[in-house]
Design an enzyme around this catalytic site. Structure first.
Site, mmCIF file in Angstrom:
data_model
loop_
_atom_site.group_PDB
_atom_site.id
_atom_site.type_symbol
_atom_site.label_atom_id
_atom_site.label_comp_id
_atom_site.label_asym_id
_atom_site.label_seq_id
_atom_site.Cartn_x
_atom_site.Cartn_y
_atom_site.Cartn_z
ATOM 1 N N ASN A 85 0.828 -1.337 0.013
ATOM 2 C CA ASN A 85 0.021 0.236 -0.043
ATOM 3 C C ASN A 85 0.915 1.122 -0.017
ATOM 4 O O ASN A 85 1.341 1.627 0.912
ATOM 5 C CB ASN A 85 -1.026 0.035 1.168
ATOM 6 C CG ASN A 85 -1.918 1.106 1.271
ATOM 7 O OD1 ASN A 85 -1.755 1.947 0.292
ATOM 8 N ND2 ASN A 85 -2.606 1.247 2.387
ATOM 9 N N GLY A 129 -16.933 4.373 -1.431
ATOM 10 C CA GLY A 129 -18.257 3.960 -1.675
ATOM 11 C C GLY A 129 -18.521 4.305 -3.028
ATOM 12 O O GLY A 129 -17.711 4.602 -3.945
ATOM 13 N N GLY A 147 -13.008 0.151 -5.601
ATOM 14 C CA GLY A 147 -13.404 1.435 -5.680
ATOM 15 C C GLY A 147 -15.056 1.611 -5.868
ATOM 16 O O GLY A 147 -15.247 1.886 -7.186
ATOM 17 N N CYS A 174 -1.996 5.106 1.271
ATOM 18 C CA CYS A 174 -2.872 5.684 2.372
ATOM 19 C C CYS A 174 -2.830 7.085 2.621
ATOM 20 O O CYS A 174 -1.773 7.655 2.737
ATOM 21 C CB CYS A 174 -2.431 4.978 3.744
ATOM 22 S SG CYS A 174 -3.293 5.641 5.127
#
Ligand code: SIN
Length: 303
Positions: free
Chosen positions: A128, A218, A244, A131
């Site tokens: 990752n 969302g 996503g 972030c």
């Protein structure tokens, strides 16, 4: 009889549906609700070298069609993940899992990835570099092609398992970063992480989130994620895990048509803890509706 199987590097997945890191704990928490062996795999909670308490609260803001989080990589640290969390997962999940690794320096990524690489249950390392909720780490590595390539090269040098780099959408040109990671040896790419956003409380007239800003996810971000997967697919040859705002079997199919080999479900798990189960169960019916016999055949089909 339709086939939902996909091949993701060396892994044969029964289906492309994977809960996204940070929305599914270490997996075993959800085993109380249903048999999690139906999942393609699980991307585990983001892990750093040292345990982290995360950011001050409030860390969550609700939005229409999404949410903002500023969790700040709360996790027990790589050693506890390996000695305590993975054994609990092994009791209820028999497939290879995905370790999601974050860090604040090249050395930290190297340390965590080399430890996770040795864990038998781990099939893929998801690195990752995206972030948005920590300073001097996370996304700061993913917003420059050079820094993303440096992390990729360093992690590849100490690991044997497929390395997927998780990209941020908070850049002008995600394609240049994707290509830099591929050239540096990445085996695959995960995209997208959350979009930097904020809310302001009208009563206090101050930001809702203590850290002021956070990562927006969302269903509202689905079209942006889809567009980026489509663009990156045109530019690289390595497989993509698309994510996503994916909330339905139809979204999974759209992501695969854009170029994803597998698809992660994130915020929707927080809306409905059965989201992945429901998507997996409805996939065959939706495939039949659109005359798709073999899910693997549609990858990149929109190009
Ligand atoms: C967090 O823990 O802040 C979320 C992780 C991420 O967005 O990569």
């Amino acid at each position: 009889m339709v086939s939902t199987k996909v091949k993701l590097c060396s892994l044969e997945l029964d289906n492309p549906v994977i809960p996204a890191s940070g929305t599914f704990g270490f997996g075993y928490e959800f085993a109380e609700l249903y048999d999690i062996n139906i999942l393609g795999s699980i991307s585990l909670k983001g892990t750093t070298a040292q345990p982290r308490f995360g950011n001050p609260t409030p860390r969550i803001a609700e939005c229409p069609a999404g949410m903002i989080n500023s969790v700040g990589l709360q996790n027990p640290g790589i050693d506890a993940v390996i000695s305590q969390e993975l054994p609990k997962l092994a009791e209820c999940f028999s497939k290879p899992a995905i370790a999601n690794i974050s860090g604040f320096s090249v050395e930290e990524y190297v340390e965590c990835c080399s430890k996770a690489d040795k864990a038998e249950q781990i099939g893929i390392l998801e690195v990752n570099v995206s972030c948005p909720n920590v300073h001097n780490g996370g996304m700061s590595f993913g917003t420059s092609p050079e820094a993303a390539a440096e992390i990729t090269r360093a992690v590849k040098a100490v690991t044997t398992k497929p390395v997927f780099i998780k990209l941020t959408p908070n850049v002008t040109d995600i394609v240049s970063i994707a290509k830099a990671c591929e050239e540096a040896g990445a085996d695959g790419l995960s995209l997208i992480n959350t979009m930097l956003g904020m809310r302001i409380n009208l009563k206090t007239k101050k930001p809702v989130i203590a850290n002021k800003m956070g990562g927006f996810s969302g269903s509202a971000i689905f079209p942006v994620a889809l567009r980026m997967v489509y663009q990156v697919y045109e530019a690289v040859k390595i497989p993509i895990i698309g994510m996503g705002g994916v909330s339905s079997a139809q979204d999974v199919i759209e992501m695969m048509l854009a170029g994803a080999t597998a698809v992660q479900i994130g915020a929707q798990n927080l809306v409905d803890p059965y989201a992945c189960k429901n998507i997996i169960e409805s996939l065959p019916g939706v495939m039949q509706e659109y005359s798709i016999n073999n899910l693997e055949d549609i990858i990149g089909g929109a190009h």
